[in-house]
Structure formats: C-alpha cells, structure tokens
Design a protein around this motif. Structure first.
Motif, PDB file in Angstrom:
ATOM      1  N   GLY A  92      43.914  15.347   8.098  1.00  0.00           N
ATOM      2  CA  GLY A  92      43.302  14.377   7.746  1.00  0.00           C
ATOM      3  C   GLY A  92      42.902  12.839   6.421  1.00  0.00           C
ATOM      4  N   ALA A  93      44.634  13.038   5.927  1.00  0.00           N
ATOM      5  CA  ALA A  93      45.348  12.576   5.153  1.00  0.00           C
ATOM      6  C   ALA A  93      45.282  11.089   5.528  1.00  0.00           C
ATOM      7  CB  ALA A  93      46.289  12.791   4.077  1.00  0.00           C
ATOM      8  N   ASP A 110      36.226   9.840  14.724  1.00  0.00           N
ATOM      9  CA  ASP A 110      36.522  10.330  15.633  1.00  0.00           C
ATOM     10  C   ASP A 110      37.309  11.095  16.331  1.00  0.00           C
ATOM     11  OD1 ASP A 110      33.423   9.300  17.565  1.00  0.00           O
ATOM     12  OD2 ASP A 110      33.845   7.790  15.665  1.00  0.00           O
ATOM     13  N   PHE A 111      38.471  10.761  15.934  1.00  0.00           N
ATOM     14  CA  PHE A 111      39.339  10.319  16.172  1.00  0.00           C
ATOM     15  C   PHE A 111      39.869  12.496  16.289  1.00  0.00           C
ATOM     16  CE2 PHE A 111      40.938   5.697  15.327  1.00  0.00           C
ATOM     17  CZ  PHE A 111      40.416   6.431  16.802  1.00  0.00           C
ATOM     18  N   ALA A 112      38.962  12.414  15.474  1.00  0.00           N
ATOM     19  CA  ALA A 112      39.762  14.149  14.417  1.00  0.00           C
ATOM     20  C   ALA A 112      38.394  14.609  15.009  1.00  0.00           C
ATOM     21  CB  ALA A 112      39.304  13.835  13.032  1.00  0.00           C
ATOM     22  N   ILE A 113      37.502  14.645  15.542  1.00  0.00           N
ATOM     23  CA  ILE A 113      36.393  15.448  15.807  1.00  0.00           C
ATOM     24  C   ILE A 113      37.237  15.360  17.447  1.00  0.00           C
ATOM     25  CG2 ILE A 113      34.893  15.630  17.005  1.00  0.00           C
ATOM     26  CD1 ILE A 113      33.287  14.196  14.150  1.00  0.00           C
ATOM     27  N   LEU A 158      34.293  13.112   8.851  1.00  0.00           N
ATOM     28  CA  LEU A 158      36.060  13.722   8.817  1.00  0.00           C
ATOM     29  C   LEU A 158      36.106  14.908   8.490  1.00  0.00           C
ATOM     30  CD1 LEU A 158      39.269  12.710   9.449  1.00  0.00           C
ATOM     31  CD2 LEU A 158      39.226  11.432   7.405  1.00  0.00           C
ATOM     32  N   MET A 159      35.686  15.201   7.026  1.00  0.00           N
ATOM     33  CA  MET A 159      36.143  16.493   5.395  1.00  0.00           C
ATOM     34  C   MET A 159      34.648  17.114   6.547  1.00  0.00           C
ATOM     35  SD  MET A 159      37.315  15.458   3.853  1.00  0.00           S
ATOM     36  CE  MET A 159      38.213  14.143   4.181  1.00  0.00           C
ATOM     37  N   TRP A 160      34.343  17.252   7.062  1.00  0.00           N
ATOM     38  CA  TRP A 160      33.789  17.739   8.115  1.00  0.00           C
ATOM     39  C   TRP A 160      34.094  18.188   9.438  1.00  0.00           C
ATOM     40  CZ3 TRP A 160      31.319  17.874  14.118  1.00  0.00           C
ATOM     41  CH2 TRP A 160      31.292  19.100  14.371  1.00  0.00           C
ATOM     42  N   GLN A 161      34.242  17.825  10.234  1.00  0.00           N
ATOM     43  CA  GLN A 161      35.741  18.219  10.857  1.00  0.00           C
ATOM     44  C   GLN A 161      36.960  18.830   9.988  1.00  0.00           C
ATOM     45  OE1 GLN A 161      40.091  17.179  11.739  1.00  0.00           O
ATOM     46  NE2 GLN A 161      38.991  19.173  12.722  1.00  0.00           N
ATOM     47  N   ASN A 180      45.359  18.769  16.337  1.00  0.00           N
ATOM     48  CA  ASN A 180      45.591  18.281  14.774  1.00  0.00           C
ATOM     49  C   ASN A 180      46.499  17.498  15.062  1.00  0.00           C
ATOM     50  OD1 ASN A 180      43.606  19.410  13.438  1.00  0.00           O
ATOM     51  ND2 ASN A 180      45.494  20.949  12.409  1.00  0.00           N
ATOM     52  N   GLY A 181      48.154  17.796  16.258  1.00  0.00           N
ATOM     53  CA  GLY A 181      48.302  16.946  16.536  1.00  0.00           C
ATOM     54  C   GLY A 181      48.285  15.850  17.093  1.00  0.00           C
TER      55      GLY A 181
END
Length: 209
Positions: A72-73, A164-167, A100-103, A11-12
C-alpha cells in the motif's frame, strides 16, 4: 530505474501492474519466499518486515535514493511520484485511500487465511478456520459487488486508481478463494475490464520464477 523486489503473489502483482500502468522503467529482483529468501540480510535492509514486495527508487525525493516496503505504501509513493492514478483533490484522494485501506486491512488478509487453511490436513481445525475466513472473504466480495454497481472502477471515474490495482491483485486469485463470480456480475465485469488493459496484463505476465 526502479528496483522491484517481488514474487508471484497478489501483493507482488499489485506493484508490477502499477509500474506497467504508470510507465515507469523497473528491474525485477525475485525474492523466492518458498526458499526463505525474504530473510536474507540484503532484503531485510529494505523490507524489515521480511515481506515482499519492496522497491528501491534511486531517483527518490530530492534526487536521493529511497526504499519503500508494504504494497500500500509503495502504491501511494508511486502515485505521488508520477501524479497518476490518485486524484489530487482531497475528496477524490480520500475515496481512493479508503478503498486501498479496505484492501490492505481485509481483502487480502482474509483470503490469505483461506489459502492457509485450504492447505492444512483435513480435520476440525481446518474446517473451522476455512469456514471462518471463507465466510468473511465472501462478505468482502459482496461489499465490492455493491460498490461496483453502476461504476466502472472502485473509487474513481473514467480511469482506475491505485485502489483498483490493489484489489485486483487479490481478485486475481478468486478461484483459490473458492469464490466464483457467478453471483458477482459487477465484480466480474470490473475484473474483465481491468484485465483487458494491456499494461495491467503485462503486470501479470512479468516472469517471477
């Protein structure tokens, strides 16, 4: 300059990657979660859920400072602030938000549980927990594999998005998930494509210890 409160976790890393990709100046403040620094009052003031990452933007809406917690926020805030990596049209924005919410809802919590149970003493509880969450984690990788068939990026064409960044933050730990890419060629190609981006690479190289 944005203040980034973070540690060396999936997450970081989402946020350091996004900040590098967006070209935003930022200062890193390490929050060593192994020493429970996330419970210190100063950090709780900006992240009441005692989780990293969190940011403080001194140049927030209307020129006033704003703090944002939950990865996410933060990604949505940064995308809106810069006008980058989030389509402006509703259809495109919905697609990015969906992934994003899927991740946030699955491809993070589930492999996180895999990490947890792998660290437990061997026994029936560990075996049950690992099997349950590892099965779901592999299913989620399968969903991603299908999504990436014939696509460069998860939700957009031509360039990545905040999805993409989140996943990527979690796919970065695929070896810890015990999910090899051998049977996931689309995921493997996407992963290599993302990691070959200089700004993304810098986001993973930020010293956090």
């Amino acid at each position: 300059m944005i203040d980034l409160y973070t540690w060396n976790t999936p997450n970081g890393r989402k946020i350091s990657v996004a900040l590098e990709e967006m070209g935003l100046p930022y200062k890193v403040h390490t929050v060593n979660i192994s020493k429970n620094e996330q419970f210190e009052p100063a950090f709780l003031a900006i992240s009441p859920n005692n989780r990293i990452p969190a940011i403080v933007d001194p140049d927030g809406p209307g020129g006033a400072p704003i703090s944002v917690f939950e990865s996410g926020a933060i990604l949505l805030y940064l995308a809106e602030k810069t006008g980058k990596f989030l389509p402006r049209d509703t259809r495109g924005k919905v697609a990015v938000t969906e992934w994003l919410m899927w991740q946030m809802g699955g491809f993070g919590p589930m492999p996180g549980q895999v990490h947890h149970f792998l660290m437990q003493p061997e026994g029936p509880a560990r075996d049950y927990g690992f099997k349950r969450y590892h099965t779901e984690t592999k299913r989620l990788y399968g969903v991603l594999e299908k999504r990436l068939a014939g696509r460069e990026y998860v939700a957009t064409e031509g360039e990545p998005s905040i999805a993409d960044f989140a996943i990527l933050g979690w796919a970065w730990r695929h070896e810890r998930h015990e999910v090899p890419f051998d049977d996931l060629p689309n995921v493997a190609a996407w992963y290599q494509r993302m990691m070959a981006r200089p700004a993304t690479a810098r986001g993973f190289e930020v010293a956090l210890s």
